[in-house]
Scaffold this active site. Structure first.
Site, PDB file in Angstrom:
ATOM      1  N   ASP A  53      14.679 -10.720  12.790  1.00  0.00           N
ATOM      2  CA  ASP A  53      15.710 -11.083  13.762  1.00  0.00           C
ATOM      3  C   ASP A  53      16.141  -9.812  14.488  1.00  0.00           C
ATOM      4  O   ASP A  53      16.803  -8.949  13.899  1.00  0.00           O
ATOM      5  CB  ASP A  53      16.885 -11.711  12.988  1.00  0.00           C
ATOM      6  CG  ASP A  53      17.945 -12.286  13.902  1.00  0.00           C
ATOM      7  OD1 ASP A  53      18.108 -11.759  15.020  1.00  0.00           O
ATOM      8  OD2 ASP A  53      18.611 -13.259  13.480  1.00  0.00           O
ATOM      9  N   HIS A  54      15.747  -9.725  15.749  1.00  0.00           N
ATOM     10  CA  HIS A  54      15.978  -8.485  16.501  1.00  0.00           C
ATOM     11  C   HIS A  54      17.460  -8.280  16.847  1.00  0.00           C
ATOM     12  O   HIS A  54      17.850  -7.236  17.340  1.00  0.00           O
ATOM     13  CB  HIS A  54      15.133  -8.502  17.787  1.00  0.00           C
ATOM     14  CG  HIS A  54      14.703  -7.148  18.254  1.00  0.00           C
ATOM     15  ND1 HIS A  54      15.224  -5.975  17.741  1.00  0.00           N
ATOM     16  CD2 HIS A  54      13.813  -6.765  19.201  1.00  0.00           C
ATOM     17  CE1 HIS A  54      14.658  -4.949  18.358  1.00  0.00           C
ATOM     18  NE2 HIS A  54      13.803  -5.393  19.241  1.00  0.00           N
ATOM     19  N   ARG A  55      18.321  -9.276  16.536  1.00  0.00           N
ATOM     20  CA  ARG A  55      19.753  -9.068  16.798  1.00  0.00           C
ATOM     21  C   ARG A  55      20.316  -8.002  15.875  1.00  0.00           C
ATOM     22  O   ARG A  55      21.154  -7.208  16.279  1.00  0.00           O
ATOM     23  CB  ARG A  55      20.526 -10.380  16.581  1.00  0.00           C
ATOM     24  CG  ARG A  55      20.259 -11.427  17.640  1.00  0.00           C
ATOM     25  CD  ARG A  55      20.967 -12.713  17.324  1.00  0.00           C
ATOM     26  NE  ARG A  55      20.515 -13.294  16.050  1.00  0.00           N
ATOM     27  CZ  ARG A  55      21.023 -14.387  15.499  1.00  0.00           C
ATOM     28  NH1 ARG A  55      22.020 -15.022  16.068  1.00  0.00           N
ATOM     29  NH2 ARG A  55      20.538 -14.863  14.370  1.00  0.00           N
TER      30      ARG A  55
END
Ligand code: CAO
Length: 298
Positions: free
Chosen positions: A268-270
């Protein structure tokens, strides 16, 4: 017969439903409850979580181009479409790849296989990958977290439960090895054999598929190399393992036959940056390349 028919329509194995009626009879309500549990349990979807719309735009009329057949989705397939759609539209995914030279590990695996077999398990790449992943998760706690977007918080979990993708006749199931970081490879291998067996023989319970903090998906037994697994929301990362193959590699200016294991991590690149994912995956690759490292630093 009507309860059996209902179970069949819902794609439920009637033997898996607990008898809640008079004298332990299986009732229609029991079948429906089991279907609901399965839907909320598969893909680690937390119970009580809001249902996620997995429909898309209206389909064209295919019959204009040829004959078609429509089949209802089983309860598991419906749960999987929901879980995948939720994960894909909630998580900005990135996948990175790396490989590990597992020549030494493979030799040890063969040497020690008998010890695990005696305990009822199989010393496979999956069991080792799970153990290595738990050590990596301790070193990189963000990969064992969840994103609370509403409260703008990151939820770090102080426990490590690893979901394992199991390919069954009915479809993908993800049973969970609880507190995997506190178990040794042999214990993990024995538990994995039992969970995979019960997942395939429809004896796994929805509870055993909930609560994972990270997932391992090994497609290596099926012969694939690198792939891009979907993160099992609300987790934030998943490790994909491909098939180990003997390849010609340059070692100390000479060519040697080495056993190379393809590794992929989707995240999850968040909350996980590319550099962190590269470090995380390298950590896993190095731990597989030098098994003693785990005892040293894991
Ligand atoms: N590289 C090379 N060989 C591998 C391998 C790998 N990465 N992984 C497994 N193998 C070999 C095993 O050593 C075994 O060989 P032998 O029979 O000669 O000993 C054979 O492939 C079968 O392995 P297995 O499947 O019995 O055991 P496992 O512990 O490696 O895997 C499980 C267990 C449950 C993960 C696996 O059976 C499975 O279902 N995999 C599919 C997972 C899946 O569907 N993922 C996609 C989900 S979406 O991301």
């Amino acid at each position: 017969p009507s309860v059996r028919r209902l179970a069949r329509e819902l794609g439920i194995e009637v033997d898996a439903v607990s008898g809640s009626g008079v004298g332990g009879r299986i009732t229609a309500e029991g079948v429906k409850r089991h279907a609901r549990e399965l839907i909320s349990g598969a893909g680690s979807v937390p119970s009580g979580g809001a249902r996620f719309g997995a429909t898309g735009p209206a389909l064209p009329d295919f019959s204009g181009w040829g004959e078609v057949e429509r089949r209802p989705m089983s309860a598991l397939r419906r749960a999987t479409t929901e879980a995948m759609s939720r994960a894909w539209s909630t998580i900005p995914h990135v996948t990175q790849h790396d490989s590990a030279d597992v020549t030494e590990l493979e030799a040890q695996r063969r040497r020690l296989a008998g010890r695990v077999e005696a305990a009822g398990g199989k010393l496979t790449v999956t069991a080792i990958a799970i153990k290595v992943a738990t050590a990596a998760l301790r070193a990189f706690p963000t990969f064992n977290a969840s994103v609370d977007a509403e409260r703008r918080e990151i939820v770090f979990k102080r426990y490590i439960h690893v979901g394992v993708a199991v390919d069954t006749e009915r479809g993908l199931l993800v049973p969970v090895i609880r507190d995997a970081d506190r178990k040794n490879v042999r214990e993990i291998a024995v538990e994995l054999a039992d969970l995979a067996d019960r997942a395939r023989s429809k004896k796994i319970t929805p509870d055993e598929m909930r609560g994972a903090t990270f997932t391992v998906s090994n497609l290596g037994g099926l012969g694939t190399t690198y792939f891009s697994p979907i993160v099992n929301w609300p987790e934030v990362a998943i490790l994909g393992v491909g098939r180990a193959e003997t390849q010609a590699r340059i070692v100390d200016d000479g060519i040697e036959a080495r056993r190379i294991l393809p590794l992929s991590v989707s995240y999850d690149h968040r909350i996980i940056d590319g550099a962190d994912a590269a470090r995380f995956l390298r950590w896993i690759a190095e731990a597989m390349e030098q098994p003693l490292l785990l005892a040293l630093e894991g």
